[in-house]
Enzyme design. Sequence first.
Site, short mmCIF file in Angstrom:
data_model
loop_
_atom_site.label_atom_id
_atom_site.label_comp_id
_atom_site.label_asym_id
_atom_site.label_seq_id
_atom_site.Cartn_x
_atom_site.Cartn_y
_atom_site.Cartn_z
N GLY A 292 6.50 -9.31 6.32
CA GLY A 292 6.03 -10.40 7.19
C GLY A 292 5.48 -11.56 6.39
O GLY A 292 5.48 -12.70 6.85
N ALA B 76 3.00 -7.16 7.22
CA ALA B 76 2.21 -6.74 8.39
C ALA B 76 1.31 -5.59 7.97
O ALA B 76 1.61 -4.88 7.01
CB ALA B 76 3.15 -6.30 9.51
N GLU C 217 8.44 -13.56 5.65
CA GLU C 217 8.93 -14.12 6.92
C GLU C 217 8.07 -15.32 7.33
O GLU C 217 8.60 -16.35 7.78
CB GLU C 217 8.95 -13.04 7.99
CG GLU C 217 10.04 -12.01 7.72
CD GLU C 217 9.92 -10.76 8.56
OE1 GLU C 217 8.82 -10.19 8.63
OE2 GLU C 217 10.93 -10.35 9.16
N GLU D 75 10.82 -3.55 4.09
CA GLU D 75 10.62 -2.78 5.31
C GLU D 75 11.43 -1.47 5.35
O GLU D 75 10.97 -0.47 5.87
CB GLU D 75 10.96 -3.62 6.53
CG GLU D 75 9.92 -4.69 6.86
CD GLU D 75 10.13 -5.98 6.10
OE1 GLU D 75 10.85 -5.98 5.09
OE2 GLU D 75 9.57 -7.01 6.53
N1 T1G Z 1 -0.67 -2.92 5.17
C1 T1G Z 1 -1.88 -2.31 5.03
N2 T1G Z 1 -2.41 -1.94 3.83
C2 T1G Z 1 -1.67 -2.21 2.74
C3 T1G Z 1 -0.41 -2.83 2.80
C4 T1G Z 1 0.08 -3.19 4.09
N3 T1G Z 1 1.24 -3.82 4.23
N4 T1G Z 1 0.06 -2.93 1.52
C5 T1G Z 1 -0.88 -2.41 0.73
N5 T1G Z 1 -1.92 -1.97 1.45
C6 T1G Z 1 -3.14 -1.36 0.93
C7 T1G Z 1 -2.87 -0.02 0.28
O1 T1G Z 1 -2.85 1.01 1.24
C8 T1G Z 1 -4.04 0.08 -0.68
O2 T1G Z 1 -5.17 0.45 0.10
C9 T1G Z 1 -4.27 -1.36 -1.12
O3 T1G Z 1 -3.65 -2.18 -0.11
C10 T1G Z 1 -3.64 -1.68 -2.44
O4 T1G Z 1 -2.26 -1.27 -2.34
C11 T1G Z 1 7.13 -7.67 10.53
C12 T1G Z 1 6.72 -5.15 9.95
C13 T1G Z 1 1.47 -5.21 -2.00
C14 T1G Z 1 2.93 -4.51 -3.93
O5 T1G Z 1 5.79 -2.78 2.68
O6 T1G Z 1 4.18 -2.76 -1.73
O7 T1G Z 1 5.74 -6.67 7.10
O8 T1G Z 1 -5.68 2.62 -1.05
O9 T1G Z 1 -2.36 0.41 -4.22
O10 T1G Z 1 -0.12 -1.30 -6.49
O11 T1G Z 1 8.82 -7.57 8.97
O12 T1G Z 1 0.72 -2.40 -1.80
O13 T1G Z 1 -6.85 0.50 -1.71
O14 T1G Z 1 -7.32 1.56 0.53
O15 T1G Z 1 -0.15 -0.45 -3.31
O16 T1G Z 1 -1.22 -3.62 -6.38
C15 T1G Z 1 5.93 -4.80 4.54
C16 T1G Z 1 3.56 -2.61 1.00
C17 T1G Z 1 5.11 -4.26 5.66
C18 T1G Z 1 4.26 -3.92 1.28
C19 T1G Z 1 0.47 -4.09 -3.96
N6 T1G Z 1 5.15 -4.83 3.33
N7 T1G Z 1 2.62 -2.75 -0.08
O17 T1G Z 1 0.64 -2.99 -4.83
O18 T1G Z 1 -1.68 -1.97 -4.64
S1 T1G Z 1 6.06 -4.13 7.13
C20 T1G Z 1 5.14 -3.77 2.50
C21 T1G Z 1 3.02 -2.77 -1.39
C22 T1G Z 1 6.28 -5.73 7.62
C23 T1G Z 1 7.45 -7.33 9.11
C24 T1G Z 1 7.21 -5.90 8.78
C25 T1G Z 1 1.92 -2.81 -2.41
C26 T1G Z 1 1.72 -4.18 -3.06
P1 T1G Z 1 -6.35 1.34 -0.57
P2 T1G Z 1 -1.55 -0.72 -3.65
P3 T1G Z 1 -0.61 -2.47 -5.69
#
Ligand code: T1G
Length: 651
Positions: free
Chosen positions: A101, A62, A104, A124
């Site tokens: 998500g 998400a 999911e 999460e």
């Molecule tokens: N939402 C918004 N922006 C995101 C994002 C996300 N989930 N993940 C990464 N970004 C942005 C980040 O801020 C950066 O932006 C750019 O993407 C590159 O990220 C319902 C509620 C995917 C492994 O926790 O682990 O789903 O600085 O530098 O090193 O159950 O990003 O370039 O402007 O980290 O290649 C669950 C979090 C959400 C994944 C990539 N998902 N992200 O790593 O790049 S909660 C996460 C990561 C959810 C559901 C629930 C990593 C990555 P900018 P980066 P990277």
Amino acid sequence: MTLLSLRRDNEIAVVTLDNPPVNAISGEVRKGLVDLADQLDADPSVRAVVLICAGRTFIAGADVREFGKVPVPPHLPDVVDRIEAAKKPWVAAIHGTALGGGLEIAMGCRFRVAVGSARVGLPEVNLGIIPGASGTVRTPRLAGVETAVEMVTGGKPLSAAEALDAGLLDLVVGADLEAAAIAFVRQALTAELPQPVSARALEPVSEAFWQAARKTAAKAGHQAPLRALECIRFATENDFAASMAQERQTFLDLRGSDEAAALRYVFFAERAAPKPAAVKGTEPRAFATIGVVGGGTMGAGIAAACREAGMKIILIERNAEAVARGLENIDRIFAGGVKRGKLSEEGRADRMAGVRGSSDYGDLAAADLVIEAVFEDLAVKRSVFAELDRVCRPDAILATNTSYIDPRLIAEGLSNPDRFIGLHFFSPAHIMKLLEIVPAPDTAPDVLATGFALGRALKKIPVQAGICEGFIGNRILKRYRAEAEGLVTQGVPIAEVDAAMRDYGFKMGPFEAQDLGGLDIAFLQREGARAAGQIVAETLGDILVHAGRKGQKAGAGWYDYAEGDRTPLPSDKVAALLGSRISDNPSRPSSRADIARHLVGTMNAEGQAILSEGIATCAEDIDLVEIHGYGFPRWKGGPMFAFRATGDSAE
Ligand code: T1G
């Protein structure tokens, strides 16, 4: 760029999501997926659907930036249910990462196909929440309860091979993911389809398993892992609908928590730090070959970190014997990687093949950037830089790893000081992510930019620090320790101060940590300042060091230690040594929460001074220093964030 595009491969519909940078699920994506499910269900010529993503990864979850807003329908669990209920089976075609998500949604599909380099996970809890779109309910049905507990409460992704083995994936393919997914689902249509995940049975597990899982989840220090475990257990004891309701309620409850707010703040701060405005638009210099002067713990760690990032290393030491020891120190780090199964013997040999040791400074002529990591003594450092100034290319960057000496004093006399910078690594440098980048007044903008580019290449958290005693982290540490000693002189027991900070979320309190690291390090710094004519009041730590109580390495410090045991024991000897310094009419904080608030408030106050003096460029950097350098619990956000909500500090 079309967010969701559709193409046909005959009877197979291919839906491509293109939402850079990581295909995060926004409200628009949720609505688009539901509309497409309706449209494709209504099209009799479509028999199956491939969901694939453009760019570098499948759906990474998400959109975390939407968490602060009111959730807008269709909500993600409903989107997942809609895909699962589709008349035409969907297959998720996964590359990069399918996280949160994203996984999911993939579990709502009837099948999941991935490339071998893909990873899938439910991270999460790292954001202080739990999966909110069936992760705690579908994962146990697809991969079994034990795998689900490990994934959801640990928050770590599985490799494609592990996921295939766990039953999360149906097929792992080499290349051309889209063609492979189309072929897979075309073949699957010739046989009976498997049940949707929500309809699958759940294997019961023992009470002993839940107790053990609870103990593990509790170690995280914050509530999300424990709440996630409760949801998975609930899902094994209740039907799908009730379990989804339980998960949703828990998710919404946690989403509004202070811990989730703090962890989201840290998530974005960590991504902003390596790309500060100060270096925006400035081209860094190349740094393919790194010289490291000093092969001790710090130098070896720095060399290993740079080698691991693919750079060539020239290690300089004063003589052949020291060079050999330095190379051994570096090789020992890679050998540790082999022992932990993170590196093969071939990998270890390849790493060391890129490290050359020498006692001839002239060999540094090939270096693009040289990092000095010798004894913390101004004269020694100055002599090293005089040599570097003589032998290095004029465009080579010269960096000091000093943690306490004023970099301006080290740079004195350099022919071109614009190439000089401070790069303060934290020990062990191949593990600790924090890097304080300390430009001197003459440091050129592209040299500063190179410092940050090196930090990014090493996957560290680089933070710019101005010049003052201790820069950012050690300056706050000094104030924190002094305040902790102040509480002891007010009659707060040493063990109570440590317990208060452990309750707050630190792995160790200030006194335990000094015993582990050694009281003599700070003592020598104070003695050095006194020798240089500074007035430095005697501290309680000085009294202990003068009594030979240097910490665990001396068998005694702030605590006593039984022979061969590291358990800290409150000490009568320390009480006697410090007795005269302890107030007999204490006006001290009463509860552990008050003690922690007082000490975190002190860190906050020092951080505010650091900000007002321009030593740090933003509060986020100070919080990152404390989290990544000094064990501040990340689910509290750091000493600046922790007081942001209240707007006050202990002062
Ligand atoms: N939402 C918004 N922006 C995101 C994002 C996300 N989930 N993940 C990464 N970004 C942005 C980040 O801020 C950066 O932006 C750019 O993407 C590159 O990220 C319902 C509620 C995917 C492994 O926790 O682990 O789903 O600085 O530098 O090193 O159950 O990003 O370039 O402007 O980290 O290649 C669950 C979090 C959400 C994944 C990539 N998902 N992200 O790593 O790049 S909660 C996460 C990561 C959810 C559901 C629930 C990593 C990555 P900018 P980066 P990277």
